[in-house]
Design an enzyme around this catalytic site. Structure first.
Site, short mmCIF file in Angstrom:
data_model
loop_
_atom_site.label_atom_id
_atom_site.label_comp_id
_atom_site.label_asym_id
_atom_site.label_seq_id
_atom_site.Cartn_x
_atom_site.Cartn_y
_atom_site.Cartn_z
N ASP A 1 4.24 -3.55 8.84
CA ASP A 1 3.75 -2.19 9.02
C ASP A 1 2.85 -2.03 10.24
O ASP A 1 2.41 -3.01 10.84
CB ASP A 1 2.99 -1.73 7.76
CG ASP A 1 2.16 -2.85 7.13
OD1 ASP A 1 1.72 -3.74 7.88
OD2 ASP A 1 1.96 -2.83 5.91
N ASN B 1 -4.24 -1.70 -5.51
CA ASN B 1 -3.45 -0.74 -6.28
C ASN B 1 -2.01 -1.19 -6.47
O ASN B 1 -1.17 -0.42 -6.91
CB ASN B 1 -3.49 0.64 -5.61
CG ASN B 1 -2.88 0.62 -4.20
OD1 ASN B 1 -2.37 -0.40 -3.76
ND2 ASN B 1 -2.96 1.75 -3.53
C1 F6R Z 1 -0.60 -5.26 5.56
C2 F6R Z 1 0.00 -5.25 4.23
C3 F6R Z 1 -0.81 -4.92 3.03
C4 F6R Z 1 -1.84 -5.99 2.75
C5 F6R Z 1 -2.65 -5.63 1.50
C6 F6R Z 1 -3.72 -6.65 1.20
O1 F6R Z 1 0.36 -5.64 6.53
O2 F6R Z 1 1.15 -5.49 4.14
O3 F6R Z 1 0.04 -4.75 1.93
O4 F6R Z 1 -1.19 -7.22 2.54
O5 F6R Z 1 -3.26 -4.39 1.69
O6 F6R Z 1 -4.67 -6.64 2.21
P1 F6R Z 1 -5.90 -7.67 2.19
O7 F6R Z 1 -5.33 -9.01 2.42
O8 F6R Z 1 -6.77 -7.21 3.33
O9 F6R Z 1 -6.55 -7.52 0.86
#
Ligand code: F6R
Length: 255
Positions: free
Chosen positions: A67, A136
């Site tokens: 993303d 979430n």
């Molecule tokens: C970002 C993505 C998100 C993150 C998720 C967890 O490329 O794919 O799904 O993996 O928001 O983020 P963290 O690791 O910062 O808790």
């Protein structure tokens, strides 16, 4: 699902690193799907160290990130383009022309989603998709209520996600409201998925993903339909699971 519960965050990251290195060493032309976020930082740092130690080469690897924020140019310090370049790409021997992220400022967002999907297909599809999970239950930026068949497109970010990401933006700068993200259908097309979850704040989402009903309310639960999905957690992220004894019996200490 293969559920690997590791003693702590370090062990979880080390386990994930081993899986990725084994994958790339077995398939030097691997097509990796990559994620961003805090969970991935220590993993990418370890992959850089492994490359520097001669344990792996990324010279033949192609990558597709999940993303990118909409409205943020690639050179913005908080873009995922910058994150990937600073933390991983500039430190390894990957051919930069084979690294791909969605464009955050396309003329036509729908066309950009289709272009990205076509690029993944042209590369032969993703061989290993790396994933984090939101509090979430989101994967990529597929927020709750996302279609389980979705493809790369624009998603409106939830306030939970925007709040979680606020820490990465300078004070006073508005956190993006929209992102271009691979869809859940895109993710499920990967031949292998590897999701890493660490910390107590992921415990509910992890339980919903692994043991809850498959539902758009927890987008990560769609991985229950994947034939080759591995979930790596630390003890904290696994703390709400009911079948812990079974997972530990099958893979003691996540091994
Ligand atoms: C970002 C993505 C998100 C993150 C998720 C967890 O490329 O794919 O799904 O993996 O928001 O983020 P963290 O690791 O910062 O808790």
């Amino acid at each position: 699902m293969k559920v690997l519960i590791c003693p702590d965050r370090d062990a979880a990251i080390e386990r994930a690193k081993g899986i990725i290195i084994d994958h790339v060493n077995a398939k030097p032309k691997a097509v990796l799907g990559l994620a961003t976020g805090g969970t991935m930082v220590p993993l990418y740092e370890r992959l850089v160290s492994a490359y520097q130690a001669g344990a792996v080469s990324f010279a033949g690897v192609t990558t597709f990130n999940l993303d990118e924020y909409i409205g943020i140019p690639p050179e913005h310090p908080c873009s995922y383009h910058t994150y990937m370049r600073d933390i991983l790409f500039q430190h390894i021997d990957i051919d930069q022309s084979r690294t791909h992220l969605p464009h955050g400022m396309p003329d036509d967002v729908d066309a950009e989603g289709e272009r990205y999907e076509a690029e993944i297909t042209a590369a032969g599809g993703i061989s290993l998709q790396l994933l984090g999970i939101g509090k979430n239950g989101h994967i990529g930026f597929n927020e709750p209520s996302s279609s389980l068949a979705s493809r790369t497109r624009v998603k409106t970010l939830t306030e939970t996600t925007r709040n979680a990401n606020r820490q990465y933006f300078p004070e006073g700068e508005e956190t993006p409201r929209f992102a271009l993200t691979m869809g859940i259908g895109t993710i499920l097309d990967a031949r292998e998925c590897l999701l890493i979850a660490t910390g107590a704040d992921k415990a509910q989402a992890v339980a919903d993903m692994i043991e809850g009903a498959v539902s758009a309310a927890c987008p990560a639960s769609a991985l229950q339909f994947h034939r080759h999905a591995t979930i790596i957690t630390d003890q904290e992220a696994a703390s709400q699971l009911r079948l812990t004894d079974y997972y530990q019996h099958v893979h003691p200490d996540g091994i």
